[in-house]
Design a protein around this motif. Structure first.
Motif, PDB file in Angstrom:
ATOM      1  N   ARG A  93       0.851  -1.199   0.000  1.00 22.23           N
ATOM      2  CA  ARG A  93       0.000   0.000   0.000  1.00 22.23           C
ATOM      3  C   ARG A  93       0.887   1.250   0.000  1.00 22.23           C
ATOM      4  O   ARG A  93       1.244   1.780   1.050  1.00 22.23           O
ATOM      5  CB  ARG A  93      -0.933  -0.006   1.215  1.00 22.23           C
ATOM      6  CG  ARG A  93      -1.948  -1.148   1.179  1.00 22.23           C
ATOM      7  CD  ARG A  93      -2.909  -1.088   2.362  1.00 22.23           C
ATOM      8  NE  ARG A  93      -3.789  -2.244   2.399  1.00 22.23           N
ATOM      9  CZ  ARG A  93      -4.932  -2.352   1.736  1.00 22.23           C
ATOM     10  NH1 ARG A  93      -5.346  -1.344   1.003  1.00 22.23           N
ATOM     11  NH2 ARG A  93      -5.669  -3.455   1.822  1.00 22.23           N
ATOM     12  N   ILE A  94       1.240   1.709  -1.193  1.00 18.50           N
ATOM     13  CA  ILE A  94       2.086   2.887  -1.365  1.00 18.50           C
ATOM     14  C   ILE A  94       1.232   4.129  -1.606  1.00 18.50           C
ATOM     15  O   ILE A  94       1.408   5.166  -0.976  1.00 18.50           O
ATOM     16  CB  ILE A  94       3.071   2.701  -2.530  1.00 18.50           C
ATOM     17  CG1 ILE A  94       3.992   1.503  -2.265  1.00 18.50           C
ATOM     18  CG2 ILE A  94       3.888   3.968  -2.756  1.00 18.50           C
ATOM     19  CD1 ILE A  94       4.879   1.659  -1.053  1.00 18.50           C
ATOM     20  N   LEU A  95       0.297   4.038  -2.541  1.00 12.97           N
ATOM     21  CA  LEU A  95      -0.572   5.163  -2.875  1.00 12.97           C
ATOM     22  C   LEU A  95      -1.820   5.121  -2.001  1.00 12.97           C
ATOM     23  O   LEU A  95      -2.353   4.052  -1.718  1.00 12.97           O
ATOM     24  CB  LEU A  95      -0.974   5.101  -4.347  1.00 12.97           C
ATOM     25  CG  LEU A  95       0.164   5.102  -5.365  1.00 12.97           C
ATOM     26  CD1 LEU A  95      -0.387   4.977  -6.776  1.00 12.97           C
ATOM     27  CD2 LEU A  95       1.009   6.369  -5.227  1.00 12.97           C
ATOM     28  N   LYS A  96      -2.269   6.298  -1.598  1.00 14.85           N
ATOM     29  CA  LYS A  96      -3.460   6.362  -0.760  1.00 14.85           C
ATOM     30  C   LYS A  96      -4.685   6.008  -1.583  1.00 14.85           C
ATOM     31  O   LYS A  96      -4.897   6.530  -2.672  1.00 14.85           O
ATOM     32  CB  LYS A  96      -3.618   7.761  -0.156  1.00 14.85           C
ATOM     33  CG  LYS A  96      -4.734   7.849   0.878  1.00 14.85           C
ATOM     34  CD  LYS A  96      -4.677   9.159   1.639  1.00 14.85           C
ATOM     35  CE  LYS A  96      -5.724   9.192   2.747  1.00 14.85           C
ATOM     36  NZ  LYS A  96      -5.665  10.438   3.536  1.00 14.85           N
ATOM     37  N   GLU A  97      -5.492   5.110  -1.046  1.00 22.05           N
ATOM     38  CA  GLU A  97      -6.678   4.641  -1.754  1.00 22.05           C
ATOM     39  C   GLU A  97      -7.864   5.499  -1.342  1.00 22.05           C
ATOM     40  O   GLU A  97      -8.517   5.245  -0.341  1.00 22.05           O
ATOM     41  CB  GLU A  97      -6.911   3.162  -1.445  1.00 22.05           C
ATOM     42  CG  GLU A  97      -5.751   2.284  -1.907  1.00 22.05           C
ATOM     43  CD  GLU A  97      -5.757   0.915  -1.258  1.00 22.05           C
ATOM     44  OE1 GLU A  97      -6.824   0.515  -0.746  1.00 22.05           O
ATOM     45  OE2 GLU A  97      -4.709   0.264  -1.255  1.00 22.05           O
ATOM     46  N   ALA A  98      -8.090   6.534  -2.135  1.00 20.76           N
ATOM     47  CA  ALA A  98      -9.178   7.460  -1.817  1.00 20.76           C
ATOM     48  C   ALA A  98      -9.769   7.987  -3.110  1.00 20.76           C
ATOM     49  O   ALA A  98      -9.055   8.299  -4.053  1.00 20.76           O
ATOM     50  CB  ALA A  98      -8.659   8.627  -0.970  1.00 20.76           C
ATOM     51  N   GLY A  99     -11.093   8.072  -3.168  1.00 24.10           N
ATOM     52  CA  GLY A  99     -11.768   8.558  -4.358  1.00 24.10           C
ATOM     53  C   GLY A  99     -11.788  10.067  -4.399  1.00 24.10           C
ATOM     54  O   GLY A  99     -12.846  10.686  -4.368  1.00 24.10           O
ATOM     55  N   ARG A 100     -10.619  10.668  -4.496  1.00 27.77           N
ATOM     56  CA  ARG A 100     -10.549  12.128  -4.551  1.00 27.77           C
ATOM     57  C   ARG A 100      -9.382  12.529  -5.442  1.00 27.77           C
ATOM     58  O   ARG A 100      -8.515  11.706  -5.736  1.00 27.77           O
ATOM     59  CB  ARG A 100     -10.384  12.715  -3.151  1.00 27.77           C
ATOM     60  CG  ARG A 100      -9.124  12.293  -2.436  1.00 27.77           C
ATOM     61  CD  ARG A 100      -9.193  12.659  -0.959  1.00 27.77           C
ATOM     62  NE  ARG A 100      -8.010  13.373  -0.514  1.00 27.77           N
ATOM     63  CZ  ARG A 100      -7.846  13.828   0.720  1.00 27.77           C
ATOM     64  NH1 ARG A 100      -8.809  13.657   1.611  1.00 27.77           N
ATOM     65  NH2 ARG A 100      -6.772  14.470   1.071  1.00 27.77           N
ATOM     66  N   PRO A 101      -9.326  13.779  -5.883  1.00 28.33           N
ATOM     67  CA  PRO A 101      -8.284  14.191  -6.814  1.00 28.33           C
ATOM     68  C   PRO A 101      -6.881  14.013  -6.240  1.00 28.33           C
ATOM     69  O   PRO A 101      -6.650  14.169  -5.049  1.00 28.33           O
ATOM     70  CB  PRO A 101      -8.581  15.685  -7.025  1.00 28.33           C
ATOM     71  CG  PRO A 101     -10.004  15.848  -6.661  1.00 28.33           C
ATOM     72  CD  PRO A 101     -10.263  14.858  -5.566  1.00 28.33           C
ATOM     73  N   THR A 102      -5.947  13.667  -7.131  1.00 29.38           N
ATOM     74  CA  THR A 102      -4.542  13.579  -6.744  1.00 29.38           C
ATOM     75  C   THR A 102      -3.754  14.592  -7.547  1.00 29.38           C
ATOM     76  O   THR A 102      -4.312  15.402  -8.269  1.00 29.38           O
ATOM     77  CB  THR A 102      -3.997  12.166  -7.006  1.00 29.38           C
ATOM     78  OG1 THR A 102      -4.187  11.852  -8.383  1.00 29.38           O
ATOM     79  CG2 THR A 102      -4.720  11.135  -6.159  1.00 29.38           C
TER      80      THR A 102
END
Length: 248
Positions: free
Chosen positions: A25-34
């Motif tokens: 789990r490197i990238l944050k798992e979130a349904g929002r803009p990156t």
């Protein structure tokens, strides 16, 4: 090198998919803009003779639009951490914190112009570059020029693209419009992945895949490649939810 772009709307499962490829789990798992800058992810290479002899480390390279650049790993991220604290008044206590801030906190992410993650992993072939592109969506969440940036990457950088869409909303109007408008000339190098298939009954999955195939054929691809995946089942979890035990 083979450049593979990962493309999709917000909350399509892109970050979870990339994490599953890395088995971490490197990238944050979130349904929002990156960040509006794409994240280039490769297998790490030796940075010096000792690493050549005894093994590599995971590195992060980040460039900001004010001219500040940092190259760091788990043991020496303090300069970048201090910069984030001084510039944005955000405290980071680990390498993971730094990556999360520069990819998901809009106040910081919008100033990132280049981000490269070198991961100590064997899950990525040595000659492959995975490009996590900015998510896009209609309305107020469509930040800056994410559509254009993603389109430019697919058109000018990537050798192929993985187009992700959630099983609960396959081939949305926004995605279809992106395929028609931004990358139609390159759609023949795309593979279509229906994510989160564990959320729909097994007997309905083939119907969803055929629905996607039908729409892709209408875009001019005679034999579209469509697959179903459940990326989160490939990642470590503290406990499998009881409702998902048989499915996972």
């Amino acid at each position: 090198q083979i450049h593979v772009a990962v493309v999709g709307e917000f909350n399509s499962g892109k970050s979870t998919f990339v994490n599953a490829l890395l088995r971490e789990r490197i990238l944050k798992e979130a349904g929002r803009p990156t960040t509006a800058a794409a994240t280039h992810i490769t297998r790490s290479k030796p940075h010096n003779l000792l690493q050549f002899l005894f093994g590599t480390k995971s590195y992060v390279t980040v460039d900001f639009d004010d001219g500040h650049s940092f190259v760091f790993h788990k043991g020496n991220y303090s300069r970048c951490s201090a910069y984030i604290q001084q510039t944005y008044n955000i405290q980071t206590l680990s390498l993971y914190d730094v990556i999360q801030v520069i990819t998901t906190v809009q106040e910081v992410a919008k100033h990132v112009i280049h981000l490269h993650l070198e991961q100590k992993t064997k899950s990525i072939p040595k000659n492959m570059v995975i490009i996590d592109t900015p998510g896009f969506n209609p309305g107020e969440m469509n930040f800056d020029n994410h559509l254009q940036i993603t389109g430019d990457i697919v058109s000018n950088v990537a050798d192929m693209a993985l187009i992700l869409m959630p099983s609960t909303q396959p081939m949305s109007a926004t995605l279809v419009n992106f395929l028609k408008t931004n990358i139609h000339r390159y759609i023949h190098r795309c593979i279509f992945l229906v994510t989160k298939v564990d959320l729909i009954p097994a007997d309905e999955r083939e119907l969803v895949y055929e629905y996607v195939r039908k729409h892709v054929r209408q875009l001019g691809v005679h034999s579209p490649c469509v697959y179903g995946i459940s990326a989160r089942t490939m990642l470590p979890v503290k406990k499998i939810p009881d409702s998902m035990r048989d499915v996972w």
